[in-house]
Design a protein around this motif. Sequence first.
Motif, PDB file in Angstrom:
ATOM      1  N   LYS A  41      45.030   4.055  67.204  1.00 48.61           N
ATOM      2  CA  LYS A  41      45.624   3.015  66.363  1.00 48.61           C
ATOM      3  C   LYS A  41      47.093   3.239  66.039  1.00 48.61           C
ATOM      4  O   LYS A  41      47.717   2.413  65.380  1.00 48.61           O
ATOM      5  CB  LYS A  41      44.844   2.865  65.052  1.00 48.61           C
ATOM      6  N   GLU A  42      47.653   4.357  66.480  1.00 49.15           N
ATOM      7  CA  GLU A  42      49.077   4.593  66.285  1.00 49.15           C
ATOM      8  C   GLU A  42      49.759   4.573  67.656  1.00 49.15           C
ATOM      9  O   GLU A  42      49.215   5.086  68.635  1.00 49.15           O
ATOM     10  CB  GLU A  42      49.333   5.944  65.603  1.00 49.15           C
ATOM     11  N   ARG A  43      50.930   3.965  67.704  1.00 48.70           N
ATOM     12  CA  ARG A  43      51.722   3.935  68.934  1.00 48.70           C
ATOM     13  C   ARG A  43      53.028   4.661  68.640  1.00 48.70           C
ATOM     14  O   ARG A  43      53.845   4.189  67.863  1.00 48.70           O
ATOM     15  CB  ARG A  43      51.984   2.499  69.389  1.00 48.70           C
ATOM     16  N   ILE A  44      53.191   5.827  69.270  1.00 51.56           N
ATOM     17  CA  ILE A  44      54.393   6.632  69.088  1.00 51.56           C
ATOM     18  C   ILE A  44      55.465   6.106  70.050  1.00 51.56           C
ATOM     19  O   ILE A  44      55.338   6.259  71.270  1.00 51.56           O
ATOM     20  CB  ILE A  44      54.122   8.114  69.385  1.00 51.56           C
ATOM     21  N   THR A  71      53.193  -4.231  69.376  1.00 47.38           N
ATOM     22  CA  THR A  71      52.447  -3.210  68.637  1.00 47.38           C
ATOM     23  C   THR A  71      51.782  -3.820  67.413  1.00 47.38           C
ATOM     24  O   THR A  71      50.589  -3.598  67.160  1.00 47.38           O
ATOM     25  CB  THR A  71      53.388  -2.052  68.245  1.00 47.38           C
ATOM     26  N   LEU A  76      48.276  -2.254  65.744  1.00 47.87           N
ATOM     27  CA  LEU A  76      48.593  -0.828  65.776  1.00 47.87           C
ATOM     28  C   LEU A  76      49.712  -0.501  64.797  1.00 47.87           C
ATOM     29  O   LEU A  76      50.481  -1.386  64.402  1.00 47.87           O
ATOM     30  CB  LEU A  76      49.012  -0.409  67.194  1.00 47.87           C
ATOM     31  N   THR A  77      49.829   0.767  64.448  1.00 44.32           N
ATOM     32  CA  THR A  77      50.881   1.251  63.580  1.00 44.32           C
ATOM     33  C   THR A  77      51.959   1.917  64.419  1.00 44.32           C
ATOM     34  O   THR A  77      51.654   2.695  65.331  1.00 44.32           O
ATOM     35  CB  THR A  77      50.316   2.269  62.566  1.00 44.32           C
ATOM     36  N   VAL A  79      54.862   4.572  65.137  1.00 39.78           N
ATOM     37  CA  VAL A  79      55.355   5.894  64.753  1.00 39.78           C
ATOM     38  C   VAL A  79      56.731   6.019  65.418  1.00 39.78           C
ATOM     39  O   VAL A  79      56.836   6.226  66.626  1.00 39.78           O
ATOM     40  CB  VAL A  79      54.413   7.021  65.231  1.00 39.78           C
ATOM     41  N   HIS A  98      54.303  -1.870  58.891  1.00 44.90           N
ATOM     42  CA  HIS A  98      53.661  -1.592  60.180  1.00 44.90           C
ATOM     43  C   HIS A  98      54.067  -0.268  60.791  1.00 44.90           C
ATOM     44  O   HIS A  98      53.820  -0.031  61.971  1.00 44.90           O
ATOM     45  CB  HIS A  98      53.969  -2.722  61.167  1.00 44.90           C
ATOM     46  N   SER A  99      54.707   0.600  59.994  1.00 42.81           N
ATOM     47  CA  SER A  99      55.105   1.901  60.537  1.00 42.81           C
ATOM     48  C   SER A  99      54.654   3.008  59.600  1.00 42.81           C
ATOM     49  O   SER A  99      54.324   2.773  58.441  1.00 42.81           O
ATOM     50  CB  SER A  99      56.617   1.961  60.750  1.00 42.81           C
ATOM     51  N   THR A 100      54.629   4.198  60.134  1.00 40.99           N
ATOM     52  CA  THR A 100      54.242   5.376  59.378  1.00 40.99           C
ATOM     53  C   THR A 100      55.249   6.482  59.666  1.00 40.99           C
ATOM     54  O   THR A 100      55.816   6.520  60.762  1.00 40.99           O
ATOM     55  CB  THR A 100      52.799   5.814  59.743  1.00 40.99           C
ATOM     56  N   HIS A 106      52.485  14.297  65.567  1.00 42.89           N
ATOM     57  CA  HIS A 106      53.037  13.286  66.473  1.00 42.89           C
ATOM     58  C   HIS A 106      53.990  13.948  67.463  1.00 42.89           C
ATOM     59  O   HIS A 106      53.959  13.671  68.661  1.00 42.89           O
ATOM     60  CB  HIS A 106      53.805  12.206  65.700  1.00 42.89           C
TER      61      HIS A 106
END
Length: 117
Positions: A41-44, A71, A76-77, A79, A98-100, A106
């Motif tokens: 669920k996270e897109r770096i 994204t 997705l979140t 990164v 929408h970001s972390t 990571h």
Amino acid sequence: MSDEVDNFSIEHDRSGQQFLLRDGDKQIGEINYLAFGEDGKERILYHTGVNKEYEGRGLAGRLAKAALDDTVAEGLTVVPVCPYVRSYLKRHAEYAGHSTPVRPEHLDVVPEEYREQ
């Protein structure tokens, strides 16, 4: 008014985990990413690049917007390891939820040459 035709397009290459910027048939830029987490669920987003001869035309911004929009649309979140993407996010409040923040885990999966913080 300009008569210049815009031949730029952006393609999502899922198997290569990148968004490709093209001028007609020629690839001129990219944003590279990695799926992260048990559920993916996270897109770096870790690298943005545009060929030197195309710099200064706002194309990196178009590429970042396309990657971020995709994204978010996929639920997705983001990164933002990439310095350009971090900068873009600061200027575009619409992506605020929408970001972390980037965490050490990571960076552990990002290719070494892109780990600068």
